[in-house]
Write a protein that holds these residues in place. Structure first.
Motif, PDB file in Angstrom:
ATOM      1  N   HIS A 124       0.822  -1.215   0.000  1.00  0.00           N
ATOM      2  CA  HIS A 124       0.000   0.000   0.000  1.00  0.00           C
ATOM      3  C   HIS A 124       0.857   1.266   0.000  1.00  0.00           C
ATOM      4  N   VAL A 125       1.934   1.242  -0.768  1.00  0.00           N
ATOM      5  CA  VAL A 125       2.816   2.403  -0.886  1.00  0.00           C
ATOM      6  C   VAL A 125       2.627   3.112  -2.224  1.00  0.00           C
ATOM      7  N   LEU A 126       2.414   2.378  -3.292  1.00  0.00           N
ATOM      8  CA  LEU A 126       2.456   2.950  -4.640  1.00  0.00           C
ATOM      9  C   LEU A 126       1.501   4.118  -4.821  1.00  0.00           C
ATOM     10  N   GLU A 133       8.575   9.734  -7.837  1.00  0.00           N
ATOM     11  CA  GLU A 133       8.821   8.821  -6.715  1.00  0.00           C
ATOM     12  C   GLU A 133       8.516   7.378  -7.109  1.00  0.00           C
ATOM     13  N   PHE A 134       7.477   7.193  -7.899  1.00  0.00           N
ATOM     14  CA  PHE A 134       7.115   5.854  -8.376  1.00  0.00           C
ATOM     15  C   PHE A 134       8.262   5.261  -9.186  1.00  0.00           C
ATOM     16  N   GLY A 135       8.770   6.030 -10.143  1.00  0.00           N
ATOM     17  CA  GLY A 135       9.872   5.533 -10.968  1.00  0.00           C
ATOM     18  C   GLY A 135      11.124   5.264 -10.164  1.00  0.00           C
ATOM     19  N   ARG A 136      11.398   6.126  -9.183  1.00  0.00           N
ATOM     20  CA  ARG A 136      12.598   5.936  -8.354  1.00  0.00           C
ATOM     21  C   ARG A 136      12.497   4.661  -7.529  1.00  0.00           C
ATOM     22  N   LEU A 137      11.306   4.387  -6.983  1.00  0.00           N
ATOM     23  CA  LEU A 137      11.138   3.165  -6.192  1.00  0.00           C
ATOM     24  C   LEU A 137      11.412   1.931  -7.032  1.00  0.00           C
ATOM     25  N   LEU A 138      10.885   1.888  -8.257  1.00  0.00           N
ATOM     26  CA  LEU A 138      11.105   0.717  -9.095  1.00  0.00           C
ATOM     27  C   LEU A 138      12.571   0.596  -9.497  1.00  0.00           C
ATOM     28  N   SER A 190      -7.494   6.193  -0.094  1.00  0.00           N
ATOM     29  CA  SER A 190      -6.455   5.391  -0.749  1.00  0.00           C
ATOM     30  C   SER A 190      -7.037   4.589  -1.912  1.00  0.00           C
ATOM     31  N   ILE A 191      -8.238   4.042  -1.731  1.00  0.00           N
ATOM     32  CA  ILE A 191      -8.853   3.281  -2.825  1.00  0.00           C
ATOM     33  C   ILE A 191      -9.118   4.189  -4.015  1.00  0.00           C
ATOM     34  N   ARG A 192      -9.597   5.396  -3.755  1.00  0.00           N
ATOM     35  CA  ARG A 192      -9.854   6.334  -4.848  1.00  0.00           C
ATOM     36  C   ARG A 192      -8.564   6.741  -5.559  1.00  0.00           C
ATOM     37  N   ARG A 193      -7.448   6.782  -4.831  1.00  0.00           N
ATOM     38  CA  ARG A 193      -6.172   7.210  -5.410  1.00  0.00           C
ATOM     39  C   ARG A 193      -5.392   6.067  -6.038  1.00  0.00           C
ATOM     40  N   SER A 194      -5.832   4.835  -5.839  1.00  0.00           N
ATOM     41  CA  SER A 194      -5.066   3.685  -6.307  1.00  0.00           C
ATOM     42  C   SER A 194      -5.300   3.441  -7.796  1.00  0.00           C
ATOM     43  N   PHE A 195      -4.757   2.330  -8.291  1.00  0.00           N
ATOM     44  CA  PHE A 195      -4.717   2.061  -9.724  1.00  0.00           C
ATOM     45  C   PHE A 195      -5.611   0.891 -10.107  1.00  0.00           C
ATOM     46  N   THR A 196      -5.967   0.847 -11.373  1.00  0.00           N
ATOM     47  CA  THR A 196      -6.471  -0.385 -11.965  1.00  0.00           C
ATOM     48  C   THR A 196      -5.270  -1.143 -12.540  1.00  0.00           C
ATOM     49  N   ALA A 197      -5.479  -2.407 -12.874  1.00  0.00           N
ATOM     50  CA  ALA A 197      -4.387  -3.194 -13.452  1.00  0.00           C
ATOM     51  C   ALA A 197      -3.903  -2.576 -14.761  1.00  0.00           C
ATOM     52  N   ARG A 198      -4.828  -2.093 -15.569  1.00  0.00           N
ATOM     53  CA  ARG A 198      -4.452  -1.504 -16.860  1.00  0.00           C
ATOM     54  C   ARG A 198      -3.633  -0.225 -16.662  1.00  0.00           C
ATOM     55  N   GLU A 199      -4.028   0.602 -15.705  1.00  0.00           N
ATOM     56  CA  GLU A 199      -3.280   1.834 -15.443  1.00  0.00           C
ATOM     57  C   GLU A 199      -1.863   1.541 -14.975  1.00  0.00           C
ATOM     58  N   LEU A 200      -1.730   0.554 -14.115  1.00  0.00           N
ATOM     59  CA  LEU A 200      -0.390   0.198 -13.642  1.00  0.00           C
ATOM     60  C   LEU A 200       0.473  -0.337 -14.764  1.00  0.00           C
ATOM     61  N   ALA A 201      -0.099  -1.182 -15.604  1.00  0.00           N
ATOM     62  CA  ALA A 201       0.668  -1.788 -16.695  1.00  0.00           C
ATOM     63  C   ALA A 201       1.257  -0.729 -17.619  1.00  0.00           C
ATOM     64  N   GLY A 207      10.312  -5.111 -18.067  1.00  0.00           N
ATOM     65  CA  GLY A 207      10.723  -6.134 -17.108  1.00  0.00           C
ATOM     66  C   GLY A 207       9.776  -6.281 -15.939  1.00  0.00           C
ATOM     67  N   TRP A 208       8.926  -5.285 -15.712  1.00  0.00           N
ATOM     68  CA  TRP A 208       7.945  -5.346 -14.639  1.00  0.00           C
ATOM     69  C   TRP A 208       6.603  -5.846 -15.193  1.00  0.00           C
ATOM     70  N   ARG A 209       5.839  -6.525 -14.344  1.00  0.00           N
ATOM     71  CA  ARG A 209       4.517  -6.999 -14.752  1.00  0.00           C
ATOM     72  C   ARG A 209       3.533  -6.802 -13.608  1.00  0.00           C
ATOM     73  N   VAL A 210       2.254  -6.791 -13.972  1.00  0.00           N
ATOM     74  CA  VAL A 210       1.184  -6.652 -12.983  1.00  0.00           C
ATOM     75  C   VAL A 210       0.558  -8.010 -12.727  1.00  0.00           C
ATOM     76  N   ARG A 211       0.322  -8.303 -11.483  1.00  0.00           N
ATOM     77  CA  ARG A 211      -0.350  -9.541 -11.092  1.00  0.00           C
ATOM     78  C   ARG A 211      -1.546  -9.206 -10.209  1.00  0.00           C
ATOM     79  N   ARG A 212      -2.681  -9.822 -10.478  1.00  0.00           N
ATOM     80  CA  ARG A 212      -3.855  -9.645  -9.626  1.00  0.00           C
ATOM     81  C   ARG A 212      -3.748 -10.567  -8.415  1.00  0.00           C
ATOM     82  N   ALA A 213      -4.133 -10.053  -7.259  1.00  0.00           N
ATOM     83  CA  ALA A 213      -4.058 -10.832  -6.031  1.00  0.00           C
ATOM     84  C   ALA A 213      -5.334 -10.620  -5.225  1.00  0.00           C
TER      85      ALA A 213
END
Length: 228
Positions: A124-126, A133-138, A190-201, A207-213
C-alpha cells in the motif's frame, strides 16, 4: 496520514490498529507463501526489505511464520516518516520479534551502499507516490534485489466493489474499534487514489509486470534476468 500536521494521537492509534486491519485486507499470508517462503532455508539466512513499513506489522508476521517453520529470515523495515518508525520501534520494544531491523532511510541510500535482498516488498505504498517517486522506487528496487530474488510491490486495486466493500466492512466499527483513527477515511481515500491493473501496466518500465491478487489487490513484480 500523509499530512505532517495530522493529529499525533490519532496517528499513533492508527498504527496500533494497522496490524488487525492489514491482516484482513493486505494478503500478508499470500505474500509469505508465494514470494518469501520459497526463498527461505533452515541453513542460510535470507534478507527481506519492507519499504514503507509503517508500524512493521508485515515484517513481524513474516518473521513469526518463518520462525514457526525453523526457517532463517531477517527483515529490514524502512520508512521515511519518523512517526512510523517511532511506532514500529515502540511496538518492537513492547513485543520483540527476533530478526527485525528498523531504519528511517530511503531506498536510494541502501542501493547506493550496495545492500542486496532476496525479496524487496512494499504494501500500500504505490498510490502515495507521485510519478517521479514511483519511478525511483522501481529503479531502486532493481538495484536492491539480489540474484535469484524478486521485487513485489502490492497495492489496492481500485474497483467499485472494493470501495463499497471497505466502506461497508469498516462502517460498523467506526465508533468502536476504529474510533479516533484515520483508517476508514484514509482507506477510502487510498482506494480512490489507487490504480487499476491496466493503469499500472502502462506505467511500468520494461521487465515489470502486474499480477492480480486477493482480496482486490494488485502486485507489480520484477525479477532479475538470468545471466547468460
Amino acid at each position: 496520514m500523509d499530512d505532517p500536521d495530522a493529529d499525533p494521537e490519532a496517528i499513533a492509534r492508527t498504527y496500533a490498529r494497522f496490524e488487525l486491519v492489514n491482516a484482513i485486507v493486505s494478503g500478508h499470508r499470500e505474500t509469505y507463501e508465494r514470494w518469501v517462503r520459497p526463498r527461505l532455508s533452515p541453513v542460510w539466512r535470507t534478507r527481506v526489505l519492507d519499504v514503507g513499513t509503517g508500524a512493521a506489522d508485515l515484517p513481524r508476521r513474516l518473521l513469526r511464520w518463518a520462525a514457526a517453520e525453523d526457517l532463517r529470515l531477517e527483515v529490514v523495515g524502512i520508512d521515511p516518516d519518523s512517526r512510523a518508525i517511532d511506532a514500529a520501534r515502540a511496538q518492537q520494544e513492547r513485543d520483540p520479534v527476533p530478526g527485525l531491523e528498523l531504519r528511517r532511510v530511503a531506498t536510494s541510500v541502501l542501493a547506493d551502499a550496495g545492500e542486496r535482498f532476496g525479496v524487496v516488498l512494499s504494501n500500500h505504498v504505490l498510490h502515495h507516490l507521485d510519478g517521479r517517486e514511483f519511478g525511483r522506487l522501481l529503479a531502486d528496487s532493481e538495484r536492491l534485489v539480489a540474484p535469484g530474488g524478486v521485487a513485489v510491490h502490492g497495492d489496492i486495486a481500485r474497483t467499485r466493489w472494493g470501495y463499497a466493500g471497505f466502506a461497508a466492512g469498516t462502517w460498523p466499527f467506526e465508533w468502536s474499534l476504529l474510533r479516533g483513527t484515520y483508517i476508514r477515511p484514509d482507506g477510502l481515500t487510498s482506494i480512490r487514489r489507487s490504480f487499476t491493473a491496466r493503469e499500472l501496466a502502462v506505467l511500468l518500465p520494461r521487465g515489470w509486470r502486474v499480477r492480480r491478487a486477493f482480496p482486490s489487490r494488485l502486485e507489480v513484480v520484477w525479477r532479475p534476468e538470468p545471466r547468460p
